[in-house]
Design a protein around this motif. Sequence first.
Motif, PDB file in Angstrom:
ATOM      1  N   LEU A 186       0.797  -1.231   0.000  1.00 53.12           N
ATOM      2  CA  LEU A 186       0.000   0.000   0.000  1.00 53.12           C
ATOM      3  C   LEU A 186       0.833   1.287   0.000  1.00 53.12           C
ATOM      4  O   LEU A 186       0.556   2.201  -0.795  1.00 53.12           O
ATOM      5  N   PRO A 187       1.865   1.419   0.829  1.00 47.68           N
ATOM      6  CA  PRO A 187       2.631   2.676   0.831  1.00 47.68           C
ATOM      7  C   PRO A 187       3.341   2.961  -0.490  1.00 47.68           C
ATOM      8  O   PRO A 187       3.608   4.122  -0.819  1.00 47.68           O
ATOM      9  N   LYS A 188       3.644   1.908  -1.246  1.00 49.57           N
ATOM     10  CA  LYS A 188       4.415   2.070  -2.484  1.00 49.57           C
ATOM     11  C   LYS A 188       3.544   2.038  -3.743  1.00 49.57           C
ATOM     12  O   LYS A 188       4.069   2.152  -4.852  1.00 49.57           O
ATOM     13  N   LEU A 189       2.240   1.877  -3.581  1.00 51.09           N
ATOM     14  CA  LEU A 189       1.355   1.751  -4.734  1.00 51.09           C
ATOM     15  C   LEU A 189       1.348   3.036  -5.549  1.00 51.09           C
ATOM     16  O   LEU A 189       0.976   4.100  -5.054  1.00 51.09           O
ATOM     17  N   ASN A 190       1.762   2.937  -6.805  1.00 41.12           N
ATOM     18  CA  ASN A 190       1.844   4.107  -7.677  1.00 41.12           C
ATOM     19  C   ASN A 190       0.641   4.121  -8.620  1.00 41.12           C
ATOM     20  O   ASN A 190       0.759   3.845  -9.812  1.00 41.12           O
ATOM     21  N   CYS A 191      -0.523   4.430  -8.060  1.00 40.07           N
ATOM     22  CA  CYS A 191      -1.748   4.443  -8.859  1.00 40.07           C
ATOM     23  C   CYS A 191      -2.797   5.270  -8.122  1.00 40.07           C
ATOM     24  O   CYS A 191      -2.912   5.180  -6.892  1.00 40.07           O
ATOM     25  N   ARG A 192      -3.558   6.060  -8.863  1.00 37.49           N
ATOM     26  CA  ARG A 192      -4.646   6.810  -8.243  1.00 37.49           C
ATOM     27  C   ARG A 192      -5.750   5.822  -7.848  1.00 37.49           C
ATOM     28  O   ARG A 192      -6.060   4.894  -8.593  1.00 37.49           O
ATOM     29  N   MET A 193      -6.333   6.059  -6.669  1.00 36.42           N
ATOM     30  CA  MET A 193      -7.271   5.059  -6.157  1.00 36.42           C
ATOM     31  C   MET A 193      -8.392   5.715  -5.358  1.00 36.42           C
ATOM     32  O   MET A 193      -8.173   6.671  -4.606  1.00 36.42           O
ATOM     33  N   CYS A 194      -9.594   5.176  -5.541  1.00 39.17           N
ATOM     34  CA  CYS A 194     -10.755   5.564  -4.762  1.00 39.17           C
ATOM     35  C   CYS A 194     -11.325   4.292  -4.148  1.00 39.17           C
ATOM     36  O   CYS A 194     -11.520   3.290  -4.852  1.00 39.17           O
ATOM     37  N   VAL A 195     -11.579   4.309  -2.848  1.00 35.51           N
ATOM     38  CA  VAL A 195     -12.057   3.125  -2.140  1.00 35.51           C
ATOM     39  C   VAL A 195     -13.399   3.427  -1.478  1.00 35.51           C
ATOM     40  O   VAL A 195     -13.538   4.431  -0.775  1.00 35.51           O
ATOM     41  N   VAL A 209     -10.455   1.247   6.800  1.00 35.41           N
ATOM     42  CA  VAL A 209     -10.617   2.700   6.654  1.00 35.41           C
ATOM     43  C   VAL A 209      -9.478   3.435   7.344  1.00 35.41           C
ATOM     44  O   VAL A 209      -8.834   4.313   6.755  1.00 35.41           O
ATOM     45  N   SER A 210      -9.223   3.085   8.601  1.00 34.50           N
ATOM     46  CA  SER A 210      -8.156   3.767   9.345  1.00 34.50           C
ATOM     47  C   SER A 210      -6.793   3.501   8.724  1.00 34.50           C
ATOM     48  O   SER A 210      -5.922   4.388   8.695  1.00 34.50           O
ATOM     49  N   LEU A 211      -6.595   2.283   8.204  1.00 36.82           N
ATOM     50  CA  LEU A 211      -5.333   1.956   7.547  1.00 36.82           C
ATOM     51  C   LEU A 211      -5.127   2.837   6.317  1.00 36.82           C
ATOM     52  O   LEU A 211      -4.047   3.429   6.136  1.00 36.82           O
ATOM     53  N   LEU A 212      -6.132   2.939   5.489  1.00 35.41           N
ATOM     54  CA  LEU A 212      -6.030   3.749   4.272  1.00 35.41           C
ATOM     55  C   LEU A 212      -5.810   5.221   4.594  1.00 35.41           C
ATOM     56  O   LEU A 212      -4.976   5.891   3.970  1.00 35.41           O
ATOM     57  N   ARG A 213      -6.539   5.737   5.550  1.00 35.88           N
ATOM     58  CA  ARG A 213      -6.416   7.161   5.885  1.00 35.88           C
ATOM     59  C   ARG A 213      -5.086   7.482   6.537  1.00 35.88           C
ATOM     60  O   ARG A 213      -4.579   8.599   6.413  1.00 35.88           O
ATOM     61  N   ARG A 214      -4.495   6.505   7.204  1.00 38.91           N
ATOM     62  CA  ARG A 214      -3.188   6.720   7.825  1.00 38.91           C
ATOM     63  C   ARG A 214      -2.048   6.579   6.816  1.00 38.91           C
ATOM     64  O   ARG A 214      -1.143   7.417   6.768  1.00 38.91           O
ATOM     65  N   VAL A 215      -2.115   5.529   5.996  1.00 38.66           N
ATOM     66  CA  VAL A 215      -1.013   5.217   5.085  1.00 38.66           C
ATOM     67  C   VAL A 215      -1.132   5.956   3.756  1.00 38.66           C
ATOM     68  O   VAL A 215      -0.122   6.371   3.188  1.00 38.66           O
ATOM     69  N   ARG A 216      -2.361   6.122   3.243  1.00 38.83           N
ATOM     70  CA  ARG A 216      -2.566   6.769   1.947  1.00 38.83           C
ATOM     71  C   ARG A 216      -3.617   7.872   2.046  1.00 38.83           C
ATOM     72  O   ARG A 216      -4.732   7.751   1.539  1.00 38.83           O
ATOM     73  N   ASP A 218      -3.781  10.377   0.421  1.00 38.51           N
ATOM     74  CA  ASP A 218      -4.050  10.891  -0.918  1.00 38.51           C
ATOM     75  C   ASP A 218      -5.184  10.134  -1.604  1.00 38.51           C
ATOM     76  O   ASP A 218      -5.737  10.608  -2.597  1.00 38.51           O
ATOM     77  N   PHE A 219      -5.561   8.972  -1.089  1.00 37.69           N
ATOM     78  CA  PHE A 219      -6.652   8.205  -1.673  1.00 37.69           C
ATOM     79  C   PHE A 219      -7.996   8.746  -1.182  1.00 37.69           C
ATOM     80  O   PHE A 219      -8.117   9.166  -0.019  1.00 37.69           O
TER      81      PHE A 219
END
Length: 256
Positions: A186-195, A209-216, A218-219
């Motif tokens: 996840l931290p290295k994923l080079n792609c625009r993403m909407c979840v 949700v908390s993982l995504l908001r903490r690590v990415r 920008d998503f």
Amino acid sequence: MEGSRQCHISSHIPGAKLLVLFVHGILEGPEQFRPLMKLLETQGISSAALLLPGHGSDGAAFAGSRMRQWQEYTEAAVIHFKKQYPHVIIVGHSMGGLLAMQACQNPLAAPDGIFALGLPLCLGVRYKGVEEVCRAFTGTLAPEHESARAVLRTCSISHVRLYQCVGWGPQYAALLGLCRRMRQMLPKLNCRMCVVLSADDEFVSLKTVSLLRRVRPDFQVTVLPDSGHFYLSGKDKKVVERCFLSFLSKIQSGWK
């Protein structure tokens, strides 16, 4: 890919520069994506929905399929459509979102963006969800409620015998491994993403949700208040459509 079942459902719009590829989750099929595919037609955007190997049939066929096949099938589809369209975006439900993330590791198969529904980065399996799925593919789930009808529309495996489920261990072990690898990636994923996740998901923990908001941060992450892993309330369906069209618009604006 001529003559293959790679595009179980497809809608090709003449002159379209974008194709949206739909990838379903484990035990699922492409029928669930018809509403979004119809929405894309109104926008002049082509679409195709895959039927992954071992799906759309019985329990024995599923037992004979493997995660590697699903990964290769997804990547082959992206590579195929990139030869026809300047841009390809993946919409993935559940495991389909993980397969989309995995495809990003292959430069030839990397999509322009990922729209993930019910992305299982962190699992939270509930008895209700397992029971409904089991009853769906054994033919004992009565479609009395909309939530049950949603499960029946989504699941593509039928005529399952209990002994066949014993052979499903490798598939689910591989799914757990894919969840773990995608969390690490996840931290290295080079792609625009909407979840888009659901507050009452029977299989995905809201720790995602908390993982995504903490690590990415920008998503774009949206939580549907009144829906589950398969079932979407009428109000939440509209939210998904708005998020989807907004995501497409943002990505397309970068191409002009």
